[in-house]
Design an enzyme around this catalytic site. Structure first.
Site, PDB file in Angstrom:
ATOM      1  CB  ALA A   1      -0.734  23.611  53.301  1.00  0.00           C
ATOM      2  CE1 TYR A   2       3.529  25.878  55.481  1.00  0.00           C
ATOM      3  CE2 TYR A   2       4.742  27.728  54.599  1.00  0.00           C
ATOM      4  CZ  TYR A   2       4.720  26.441  55.074  1.00  0.00           C
ATOM      5  OH  TYR A   2       5.893  25.722  55.137  1.00  0.00           O
ATOM      6  CB  SER A   3      -1.682  29.428  58.293  1.00  0.00           C
ATOM      7  OG  SER A   3      -2.492  30.632  58.187  1.00  0.00           O
TER       8      SER A   3
ATOM      9  N   GLY B   1      -3.851  28.829  51.861  1.00  0.00           N
ATOM     10  CA  GLY B   1      -3.607  29.835  50.834  1.00  0.00           C
ATOM     11  C   GLY B   1      -3.502  31.252  51.364  1.00  0.00           C
TER      12      GLY B   1
END
Length: 314
Positions: free
Chosen positions: A50-52, A61
């Site tokens: 999930a980043y960022s 991704g």
């Protein structure tokens, strides 16, 4: 170097958080941070699919993509221990089996690797039976795509249920726990999670180790936080009790010729339950204070002083 729980993974006693990569640290800055971390002895990087996603223009991704390209360019994948997480990516929400399996393949592609060393369930998914979630993680382990499993942001009851189900069905047992824990957020971990981790041989990697920057000492008044990127996140600490913790950290730091940041992380490392604190930076110049924590040994009196200064947060 410490090991991650009952696994064979040996790590430097500080985990580098990858959440700024692609957000507050662009690709050149992220690469410089990673280079500096490795040069200082580090080998354990923690990221998530999930980043960022929250940053304008991002999809999720980005951190994994930067990390994967960096490892390929440096040819150092074999020397790194990589943790990532599943469950919060905009395209892979939740922990249904099909979601986990698809998200893992997507993470492997972004990371440009054939295995994830430590794969966390990022957040609990009450809408999916634990049996289904655990079965998917076990399938990934058996396929060799994941070496070990971890748990993040679960309640004590749900962690206990996870462990019961894993044992009952012969699934891969988790080896790590990632909770919210620091000098100004102590209660839940110390009361409920630490005993559970010890009993089940779980390595512990606390996130928000520096309380969104509050425990670096950069905020000495409410005015300091006004307009800051993380000002709202530290607002609850801008109290007499919170500033009392900073004063105690400053006194210990002065005695060691160290920074407040280093001492806050060293306090975590002084706790038997903690394997390595998790911390992130946006600029390479901030790395030295993090790395120094691995070398700083607080005296029992100093640990007690910090415990007492932060007692209202326990």
């Amino acid at each position: 170097m410490p090991k991650i729980g009952m696994s064979d993974l040996e790590i430097f006693p500080l985990a580098l958080g990858g959440n700024p990569f692609g957000w507050t640290a662009d690709t050149p800055a992220a690469e410089a941070i990673l280079d500096g971390f490795v040069a200082g002895g580090g080998n354990f990087v923690d990221t998530a699919d999930a980043y960022s996603a929250w940053a304008p223009g991002n999809q999720g991704g980005e951190s994994e993509t930067i990390l994967g390209a960096w490892m390929k360019a440096r040819g150092n994948r074999g020397r790194m221990v990589i943790a990532t997480k599943v469950g919060a990516h905009p395209k892979f929400k939740g922990l249904a089996a099909a979601t986990i399996l698809a998200a893992a393949d997507a993470s492997l592609k972004r990371l440009q690797t054939d295995r994830i060393d430590l794969y966390y369930a990022h957040f609990d998914d009450p809408g999916t039976p634990l049996l289904e979630t655990l079965g998917a993680f076990d399938q990934l382990v058996r396929a060799g795509k994941v070496r070990h499993v971890g748990i993040s942001n679960y309640t004590p009851d749900r962690i206990a249920a996870w462990l019961r189900i894993a044992r009952a069905h012969g699934f891969a047992l988790p080896v790590a726990l990632q909770p919210h824990y620091n000098l100004v957020h102590r209660g839940l971990f110390e009361r409920d999670l630490a005993p559970l981790a010890a009993e089940n041989h779980l390595a512990v990697f606390p996130y928000y180790s520096l309380a969104s920057g509050f425990l670096t000492g950069k905020y000495r008044s409410a005015e300091d936080a006004r307009g800051a990127a993380r000002g709202s996140a530290v607002a609850k600490y801008l109290t007499n009790e919170g500033f009392g913790v900073i004063d105690a950290l400053a006194a210990v730091a002065q005695a060691h010729g160290a920074s407040i940041t280093t001492v806050a992380l060293a306090w975590l490392l002084a706790k038997p339950a903690i394997t390595a604190p998790l911390a992130s930076v946006s600029r390479p110049s901030q790395l030295s204070d993090l790395l120094a924590a691995a070398r700083l040994r607080l005296t029992p009196d100093e640990v007690t002083r910090l415990d007492e200064a932060s007692a209202s947060f326990a």
